[in-house]
Design a protein around this motif. Structure first.
Motif, PDB file in Angstrom:
ATOM      1  N   GLY A 226       0.821  -1.207   0.000  1.00 36.72           N
ATOM      2  CA  GLY A 226       0.000   0.000   0.000  1.00 36.72           C
ATOM      3  C   GLY A 226       0.852   1.254   0.000  1.00 36.72           C
ATOM      4  N   THR A 227       1.925   1.258  -0.813  1.00 34.41           N
ATOM      5  CA  THR A 227       2.905   2.341  -0.764  1.00 34.41           C
ATOM      6  C   THR A 227       2.359   3.653  -1.312  1.00 34.41           C
ATOM      7  N   TYR A 228       1.453   3.581  -2.276  1.00 35.55           N
ATOM      8  CA  TYR A 228       0.929   4.783  -2.923  1.00 35.55           C
ATOM      9  C   TYR A 228      -0.570   4.905  -2.675  1.00 35.55           C
ATOM     10  N   VAL A 229      -1.022   6.153  -2.579  1.00 36.14           N
ATOM     11  CA  VAL A 229      -2.442   6.421  -2.348  1.00 36.14           C
ATOM     12  C   VAL A 229      -2.936   7.455  -3.357  1.00 36.14           C
ATOM     13  N   ALA A 230      -4.228   7.448  -3.543  1.00 36.89           N
ATOM     14  CA  ALA A 230      -4.851   8.420  -4.444  1.00 36.89           C
ATOM     15  C   ALA A 230      -5.046   9.750  -3.720  1.00 36.89           C
ATOM     16  N   THR A 231      -4.931  10.829  -4.456  1.00 43.18           N
ATOM     17  CA  THR A 231      -5.222  12.141  -3.873  1.00 43.18           C
ATOM     18  C   THR A 231      -6.729  12.388  -3.864  1.00 43.18           C
ATOM     19  N   GLY A 232      -7.145  13.322  -3.037  1.00 46.54           N
ATOM     20  CA  GLY A 232      -8.545  13.728  -3.045  1.00 46.54           C
ATOM     21  C   GLY A 232      -8.937  14.388  -4.349  1.00 46.54           C
ATOM     22  N   VAL A 233      -7.984  15.014  -5.020  1.00 51.19           N
ATOM     23  CA  VAL A 233      -8.245  15.630  -6.330  1.00 51.19           C
ATOM     24  C   VAL A 233      -8.638  14.553  -7.339  1.00 51.19           C
ATOM     25  N   GLN A 234      -7.896  13.449  -7.337  1.00 50.21           N
ATOM     26  CA  GLN A 234      -8.218  12.357  -8.258  1.00 50.21           C
ATOM     27  C   GLN A 234      -9.584  11.762  -7.933  1.00 50.21           C
ATOM     28  N   TYR A 235      -9.868  11.549  -6.666  1.00 47.07           N
ATOM     29  CA  TYR A 235     -11.155  10.977  -6.272  1.00 47.07           C
ATOM     30  C   TYR A 235     -12.307  11.851  -6.755  1.00 47.07           C
ATOM     31  N   ALA A 236     -12.143  13.158  -6.632  1.00 45.13           N
ATOM     32  CA  ALA A 236     -13.218  14.088  -6.983  1.00 45.13           C
ATOM     33  C   ALA A 236     -13.441  14.219  -8.480  1.00 45.13           C
ATOM     34  N   LEU A 237     -12.483  13.762  -9.287  1.00 42.23           N
ATOM     35  CA  LEU A 237     -12.638  13.863 -10.743  1.00 42.23           C
ATOM     36  C   LEU A 237     -13.783  13.009 -11.272  1.00 42.23           C
ATOM     37  N   TYR A 238     -14.079  11.915 -10.580  1.00 41.69           N
ATOM     38  CA  TYR A 238     -15.075  10.969 -11.076  1.00 41.69           C
ATOM     39  C   TYR A 238     -16.483  11.460 -10.775  1.00 41.69           C
ATOM     40  N   GLY A 239     -17.345  11.394 -11.787  1.00 43.92           N
ATOM     41  CA  GLY A 239     -18.731  11.782 -11.613  1.00 43.92           C
ATOM     42  C   GLY A 239     -19.546  10.685 -10.957  1.00 43.92           C
ATOM     43  N   THR A 240     -20.725  11.048 -10.484  1.00 44.60           N
ATOM     44  CA  THR A 240     -21.629  10.071  -9.893  1.00 44.60           C
ATOM     45  C   THR A 240     -21.976   8.999 -10.917  1.00 44.60           C
ATOM     46  N   GLY A 241     -21.776   7.758 -10.558  1.00 40.78           N
ATOM     47  CA  GLY A 241     -22.082   6.655 -11.455  1.00 40.78           C
ATOM     48  C   GLY A 241     -20.914   6.183 -12.298  1.00 40.78           C
ATOM     49  N   ASP A 242     -19.771   6.867 -12.220  1.00 44.25           N
ATOM     50  CA  ASP A 242     -18.590   6.441 -12.967  1.00 44.25           C
ATOM     51  C   ASP A 242     -17.991   5.231 -12.250  1.00 44.25           C
ATOM     52  N   LEU A 243     -18.065   4.069 -12.888  1.00 48.33           N
ATOM     53  CA  LEU A 243     -17.646   2.821 -12.265  1.00 48.33           C
ATOM     54  C   LEU A 243     -16.144   2.735 -12.060  1.00 48.33           C
ATOM     55  N   ARG A 244     -15.390   3.563 -12.747  1.00 50.40           N
ATOM     56  CA  ARG A 244     -13.933   3.504 -12.641  1.00 50.40           C
ATOM     57  C   ARG A 244     -13.441   3.960 -11.277  1.00 50.40           C
ATOM     58  N   ARG A 245     -14.161   4.864 -10.628  1.00 51.27           N
ATOM     59  CA  ARG A 245     -13.687   5.392  -9.349  1.00 51.27           C
ATOM     60  C   ARG A 245     -13.523   4.288  -8.315  1.00 51.27           C
ATOM     61  N   ASP A 246     -14.571   3.491  -8.135  1.00 54.18           N
ATOM     62  CA  ASP A 246     -14.531   2.498  -7.070  1.00 54.18           C
ATOM     63  C   ASP A 246     -13.771   1.239  -7.471  1.00 54.18           C
ATOM     64  N   TRP A 247     -13.334   1.160  -8.735  1.00 53.94           N
ATOM     65  CA  TRP A 247     -12.399   0.104  -9.100  1.00 53.94           C
ATOM     66  C   TRP A 247     -10.963   0.587  -8.895  1.00 53.94           C
ATOM     67  N   ASN A 248     -10.680   1.804  -9.344  1.00 59.59           N
ATOM     68  CA  ASN A 248      -9.313   2.327  -9.274  1.00 59.59           C
ATOM     69  C   ASN A 248      -8.894   2.715  -7.863  1.00 59.59           C
TER      70      ASN A 248
END
Length: 544
Positions: free
Chosen positions: A319-341
């Motif tokens: 678990g060396t790397y984590v996503a930023t909050g900026v990246q998390y916020a890029l995904y729109g509601t219903g975008d399945l890629r967010r909760d996979w990535n």
């Protein structure tokens, strides 16, 4: 690489261990593998030599217990393209490229440079030896195409990260051939494009290989699109966009590629050793766990990314790397890629037998990256650090997005073709039929050139998240430093101030380090210090 490819290199395996870190890697003598006069005669020997060129893509080879991870096994896949507004290292206390607090003697950097030039030298020796072979003309043409392409690709990685670098088109003939000057980046790009174009005319289609580990005709076309996109940005040569568009169209019109309707399945396939040639066009192949056979070439990135888990027989992950909050916020509601990535859960006490436990919906900063999940590995038993997961170098979705971007640049506004390309990617992201228009998901055709580019910029971040492209994209767009510095007020006001290691977050102070450290010099890596000490013709990059 997988066994089907690796065993061909049996005759080379023992003699190709990495050179000492004090050696000048531009002086890689042919004796590092088998003497040319005694080899390169039969088709089997040529193929074995070619596999020696390919193997440097991964370079997590185990020889009597020693390992290296300086190319796509971990360094080029994870550390070199971090940190950005997309991802950062969970801890930033140790000098590393990802925290912009290293120097020209940094080990991973030195080893990466060395392995890239060793691969180039291997390709040169092979190309110079081909005409002496008794293999058929068709076999020699195919191997010539692959070797030319790989030599060009390794130069492309070098020019992307180091700028002006020595262009090496012949093998080293003597130990005194060490003083080699840097070649202007524009000249390196020109040669890369020339070699790849020649190779494209010689290569087979992917279906002829049946795997995505060996470069195919259409994969070469896709990489040629990428090379021209980078040249357009880094060299500020807008004429390259037209060439990029042409190469992307060749892929799109080939009829050989399309999007997998299930985004997550792409990465499950890479974990499970399954080839999916329509979307996964070219991959770095890894095999086994580095245990029990010197022919195994296992990768390390799969145990580095992921939800931290300290239990080895449950698929250890740092678990060396984590996503930023900026990246998390890029995904729109219903975008399945967010909760996979990006992980939706963590393991209490880093113990996979006690979880998973869901993140609170309001917790959006510093979640673990979860694109490759070790539970989907089919190779058992798990090794703690090494595994067979393939690393994607080119996906068809990337070709579509590059086409849309290049098409917009060439035409000065989005066209129907460019809009259709990006909308295929977006529909898949929301689980919709790829060929069916969607009023809620599709990018409209009425956008300006600038607005359409901004849509592409964000779409690339969403689609290609954590695949090693964000930093290089920011650099070619000329917005790397401004994007990095803009993260400081965002983290200072939006990220939690205190750490919560159980959730993968080391706190605001640690998160700020790379963005505070980064400066203009970080647009390129420093020339390794050992190269400077041994090569009197070499000069250092500005700021280093």
């Amino acid at each position: 690489m997988k066994k089907s490819v690796l065993l061909a290199s049996l005759g080379l395996a023992v003699g190709m261990a990495g050179l000492s870190s004090c050696k000048d890697y531009l002086d890689t003598k042919p004796e590092d593998f088998v003497a040319p006069q005694d080899f390169y005669k039969t088709e089997a020997q040529l193929t074995a030599a070619l596999m020696g060129v390919y193997t440097k893509l991964g370079q997590e080879v185990t020889y009597t217990g020693s390992t290296e991870e300086s190319t796509y096994s971990r360094f080029l896949s994870l550390e070199a393209p971090s940190a950005t507004d997309e991802m950062l290292a969970r801890s930033n206390t140790t000098p590393a490229v990802s925290q912009y607090g290293y120097d020209a003697s940094y080990g991973n950097l030195v080893n990466c440079w060395g392995n890239l030039y060793e691969a180039i030298n291997r390709a040169n020796v092979l190309l110079e030896s081909l005409d002496r072979s008794t293999a058929t003309a068709a076999v020699k043409d195919q191997i010539r195409g692959e070797a030319l392409f790989l030599r060009a690709y390794y130069h492309f990685v070098l020019v992307s990260y180091w700028g002006d670098v020595p262009l090496k088109l012949t093998s080293t003939q003597a130990a005194t051939d060490v003083n080699i000057a840097r070649t202007p980046a524009a000249q390196v790009y020109t040669q890369v494009i020339k070699d790849m174009t020649t190779a494209e005319g010689l290569l087979k289609n992917g279906a002829d290989w049946g795997n995505s580990g060996r470069i195919s005709k259409t994969a070469a076309e896709g990489i040629l699109c990428r090379v021209n996109m980078y040249a357009a940005g880094r060299l500020k040569d807008a004429s390259k966009y037209a060439d990029a568009r042409t190469w992307a169209l060749k892929v799109m019109n080939s009829g050989q590629h399309g999007l997998n309707p299930d985004y997550s399945q792409i990465f499950k396939n890479e974990l499970a050793d399954v080839y999916e040639l329509r979307e996964a066009m070219w991959e770095v192949e890894f095999n086994g766990t580095g245990v029990g056979s010197i022919y195994n070439e296992a990768g390390r990135f799969g145990s580095t990314l992921g939800v931290r888990n300290d239990i080895a027989d449950k698929g250890f992950m740092q678990g060396t790397y984590v996503a930023t909050g900026v990246q998390y916020a890029l995904y729109g509601t219903g975008d399945l890629r967010r909760d996979w990535n990006i992980a939706t859960y963590y393991y209490p006490s880093y113990d996979a037998t006690k979880g998973p436990t869901a993140y609170a919906s309001t917790y959006t900063w510093g979640r673990y990256i979860n694109k490759w999940r070790r539970e989907n590995e089919t190779y058992r038993p798990y090794a703690k650090n090494l595994g067979p997961t393939n690393w994607p170098l080119l996906r068809y979705a990337d070709v579509l997005l590059m086409f849309a971007e290049a098409d917009n640049e060439v035409n000065g506004a989005p066209t129907a073709a460019g809009v259709a390309a990006i909308n295929q990617v977006r529909r898949r992201a929301y689980g919709l039929p790829i060929a069916t228009p969607s009023a809620t998901v599709d990018v409209p055709a009425s956008l300006s050139k600038t607005d359409f580019f901004n849509r592409i910029k964000d779409e690339r971040a969403r689609e290609l998240a954590f695949e090693g492209f964000r930093k290089l994209d920011l650099l070619r767009w000329g917005i790397f430093l401004t994007t990095m510095k803009a993260m400081i007020p965002i983290i200072s006001t939006q990220a939690p101030s205190s750490s919560n290691n159980a959730l993968g977050y080391n706190g605001r102070t640690s998160s700020l380090v790379p963005y505070q450290n980064v400066s203009a010099r970080d647009e390129y890596f420093p020339i390794p210090s050992n190269e400077l000490s041994l090569n009197s013709a070499m000069t250092q990059n500005p700021g280093w």
